[in-house]
Design a protein around this motif. Structure first.
Motif, mmCIF file in Angstrom:
data_model
loop_
_atom_site.group_PDB
_atom_site.id
_atom_site.type_symbol
_atom_site.label_atom_id
_atom_site.label_comp_id
_atom_site.label_asym_id
_atom_site.label_seq_id
_atom_site.Cartn_x
_atom_site.Cartn_y
_atom_site.Cartn_z
ATOM 1 N N TYR A 96 -49.294 16.186 -69.685
ATOM 2 C CA TYR A 96 -48.475 15.107 -69.127
ATOM 3 C C TYR A 96 -47.656 15.635 -67.954
ATOM 4 O O TYR A 96 -47.399 16.840 -67.847
ATOM 5 N N GLU A 97 -47.246 14.731 -67.084
ATOM 6 C CA GLU A 97 -46.380 15.104 -65.978
ATOM 7 C C GLU A 97 -44.942 15.123 -66.484
ATOM 8 O O GLU A 97 -44.455 14.127 -67.013
ATOM 9 N N ASN A 98 -44.270 16.258 -66.327
ATOM 10 C CA ASN A 98 -42.883 16.402 -66.738
ATOM 11 C C ASN A 98 -42.011 15.610 -65.757
ATOM 12 O O ASN A 98 -41.985 15.914 -64.566
ATOM 13 N N ALA A 99 -41.313 14.597 -66.254
ATOM 14 C CA ALA A 99 -40.516 13.718 -65.394
ATOM 15 C C ALA A 99 -39.376 14.461 -64.703
ATOM 16 O O ALA A 99 -38.966 14.081 -63.597
ATOM 17 N N GLN A 100 -38.849 15.518 -65.314
ATOM 18 C CA GLN A 100 -37.739 16.254 -64.718
ATOM 19 C C GLN A 100 -38.187 17.229 -63.640
ATOM 20 O O GLN A 100 -37.514 17.393 -62.632
ATOM 21 N N GLY A 102 -41.725 17.550 -62.466
ATOM 22 C CA GLY A 102 -42.941 17.181 -61.752
ATOM 23 C C GLY A 102 -44.127 18.068 -62.102
ATOM 24 O O GLY A 102 -45.234 17.855 -61.607
ATOM 25 N N SER A 103 -43.921 19.069 -62.958
ATOM 26 C CA SER A 103 -45.026 19.960 -63.331
ATOM 27 C C SER A 103 -45.925 19.289 -64.362
ATOM 28 O O SER A 103 -45.535 18.323 -65.011
ATOM 29 N N LEU A 104 -47.150 19.796 -64.491
ATOM 30 C CA LEU A 104 -48.077 19.321 -65.515
ATOM 31 C C LEU A 104 -47.908 20.201 -66.738
ATOM 32 O O LEU A 104 -48.400 21.330 -66.784
ATOM 33 N N ASP A 105 -47.194 19.708 -67.708
ATOM 34 C CA ASP A 105 -46.932 20.459 -68.925
ATOM 35 C C ASP A 105 -47.904 20.041 -70.010
ATOM 36 O O ASP A 105 -48.532 18.980 -69.923
ATOM 37 N N TYR A 106 -48.038 20.873 -71.042
ATOM 38 C CA TYR A 106 -48.917 20.512 -72.147
ATOM 39 C C TYR A 106 -48.455 21.155 -73.437
ATOM 40 O O TYR A 106 -47.715 22.149 -73.435
ATOM 41 N N VAL A 107 -48.892 20.550 -74.522
ATOM 42 C CA VAL A 107 -48.727 21.115 -75.855
ATOM 43 C C VAL A 107 -50.107 21.126 -76.502
ATOM 44 O O VAL A 107 -50.938 20.269 -76.225
ATOM 45 N N TYR A 108 -50.335 22.119 -77.347
ATOM 46 C CA TYR A 108 -51.631 22.303 -77.989
ATOM 47 C C TYR A 108 -51.379 22.599 -79.460
ATOM 48 O O TYR A 108 -50.708 23.583 -79.792
ATOM 49 N N ALA A 109 -51.872 21.755 -80.342
ATOM 50 C CA ALA A 109 -51.754 21.951 -81.787
ATOM 51 C C ALA A 109 -53.131 22.323 -82.327
ATOM 52 O O ALA A 109 -54.145 21.756 -81.896
ATOM 53 N N THR A 110 -53.173 23.271 -83.272
ATOM 54 C CA THR A 110 -54.451 23.790 -83.746
ATOM 55 C C THR A 110 -54.611 23.647 -85.254
ATOM 56 O O THR A 110 -53.635 23.552 -85.992
ATOM 57 N N SER A 111 -55.860 23.690 -85.681
ATOM 58 C CA SER A 111 -56.161 23.718 -87.113
ATOM 59 C C SER A 111 -55.879 25.098 -87.699
ATOM 60 O O SER A 111 -55.879 25.264 -88.905
ATOM 61 N N GLY A 112 -55.620 26.088 -86.835
ATOM 62 C CA GLY A 112 -55.328 27.448 -87.277
ATOM 63 C C GLY A 112 -53.868 27.653 -87.666
ATOM 64 O O GLY A 112 -53.478 28.759 -88.009
ATOM 65 N N GLY A 113 -53.055 26.586 -87.572
ATOM 66 C CA GLY A 113 -51.668 26.687 -87.997
ATOM 67 C C GLY A 113 -50.702 27.170 -86.933
ATOM 68 O O GLY A 113 -49.516 27.319 -87.193
ATOM 69 N N PHE A 114 -51.166 27.415 -85.711
ATOM 70 C CA PHE A 114 -50.261 27.793 -84.630
ATOM 71 C C PHE A 114 -50.301 26.720 -83.556
ATOM 72 O O PHE A 114 -51.146 25.836 -83.576
ATOM 73 N N HIS A 115 -49.357 26.784 -82.623
ATOM 74 C CA HIS A 115 -49.345 25.844 -81.515
ATOM 75 C C HIS A 115 -48.894 26.564 -80.249
ATOM 76 O O HIS A 115 -48.361 27.676 -80.319
ATOM 77 N N THR A 116 -49.149 25.923 -79.114
ATOM 78 C CA THR A 116 -48.769 26.516 -77.838
ATOM 79 C C THR A 116 -48.133 25.446 -76.958
ATOM 80 O O THR A 116 -48.287 24.251 -77.195
ATOM 81 N N SER A 117 -47.461 25.908 -75.913
ATOM 82 C CA SER A 117 -46.951 24.999 -74.879
ATOM 83 C C SER A 117 -46.966 25.757 -73.568
ATOM 84 O O SER A 117 -46.785 26.977 -73.531
ATOM 85 N N GLY A 118 -47.208 25.033 -72.494
ATOM 86 C CA GLY A 118 -47.286 25.673 -71.189
ATOM 87 C C GLY A 118 -47.385 24.669 -70.076
ATOM 88 O O GLY A 118 -47.125 23.480 -70.264
ATOM 89 N N SER A 119 -47.786 25.158 -68.905
ATOM 90 C CA SER A 119 -47.912 24.324 -67.707
ATOM 91 C C SER A 119 -49.200 24.649 -66.970
ATOM 92 O O SER A 119 -49.634 25.804 -66.956
ATOM 93 N N PHE A 120 -49.777 23.625 -66.362
ATOM 94 C CA PHE A 120 -50.924 23.791 -65.481
ATOM 95 C C PHE A 120 -50.424 23.888 -64.047
ATOM 96 O O PHE A 120 -49.465 23.219 -63.667
ATOM 97 N N GLU A 121 -51.107 24.705 -63.258
ATOM 98 C CA GLU A 121 -50.875 24.754 -61.826
ATOM 99 C C GLU A 121 -52.200 24.416 -61.156
ATOM 100 O O GLU A 121 -53.217 25.046 -61.448
ATOM 101 N N LEU A 122 -52.194 23.410 -60.308
ATOM 102 C CA LEU A 122 -53.419 22.965 -59.645
ATOM 103 C C LEU A 122 -53.625 23.744 -58.355
ATOM 104 O O LEU A 122 -52.706 23.871 -57.549
ATOM 105 N N GLY A 123 -54.849 24.271 -58.163
ATOM 106 C CA GLY A 123 -55.181 24.985 -56.935
ATOM 107 C C GLY A 123 -55.736 24.041 -55.884
ATOM 108 O O GLY A 123 -56.330 23.015 -56.217
#
Length: 191
Positions: A96-100, A102-123
């Motif tokens: 999703y686009e972070n409204a504050q 403008g970056s493309l942020d994301y969250v990732y939930a897994t069946s392995g019991g862990f999760h991640t969060s980060g940002s995409f940078e477009l080239g």
């Protein structure tokens, strides 16, 4: 003695034809139109398509990854669901686009019991890079990855993992489009 065979009822033939036409025969992926003013850049090229991985290089093995991209929340969120072909692992990413910021942020939930969060940078070349923080994994605390659509229409992905105080090579795979359905994630007892 000869037994006469009855022809199937017209309703049964119509139902059979409808099931064959709409449900049982895999259809080619249909590209979804890109919403006006989409912030997702090259990630938009993934939407409406299902992808299946093929390992590249030495040491790359294991079950294929099947990945499906879609939109949600009126096009404001990209969703990626993926499952390893043997059903042993899968996850869901929300971009999703972070409204504050403008970056493309994301969250990732897994069946392995862990999760991640980060940002995409477009080239500018149509590639994208991501760096994420990992929470709940035994050894990996960060992941960096780069993706791009190749000239022949495949999706190329490489990654690195940060574990035990150093960066190490992750996966190097190429995804081709497929009509394959996402596999089911296996249920593990006691987890």
């Amino acid at each position: 003695m000869r037994i006469a065979k009855r022809a199937p009822a017209a309703g049964a033939m119509v139902l059979s034809a409808v099931l064959s036409a709409c449900c049982l025969i895999p259809k080619a992926p249909v590209a979804e139109p890109v919403p006006a003013n989409s912030p997702f850049g090259a990630l938009e090229t993934l939407v409406g398509k299902t992808w299946r991985s093929v390992p590249v290089g030495e040491g790359e093995s294991g079950p294929a990854d099947v990945s499906r991209w879609s939109r949600d929340l009126g096009g404001r969120v990209l969703v990626n669901r993926h499952v390893l072909e043997d059903g042993s692992y899968g996850g869901v990413t929300y971009v999703y686009e972070n409204a504050q910021t403008g970056s493309l942020d994301y969250v990732y939930a897994t069946s392995g019991g862990f999760h991640t969060s980060g940002s995409f940078e477009l080239g500018e070349d149509g590639s994208w890079t991501a760096e994420e923080e990992v929470t709940g994994h035994e050894t990996i605390t960060r992941v960096r990855s780069t993706g791009r659509i190749t000239p022949d229409g495949q999706l190329a992905m490489t990654s690195e993992y940060f574990a035990n105080g150093e960066w190490m090579p992750g996966r190097n795979v190429v995804y081709g489009q497929t009509t394959q359905a996402l596999p089911e994630i296996s249920r593990r007892e006691g987890k």
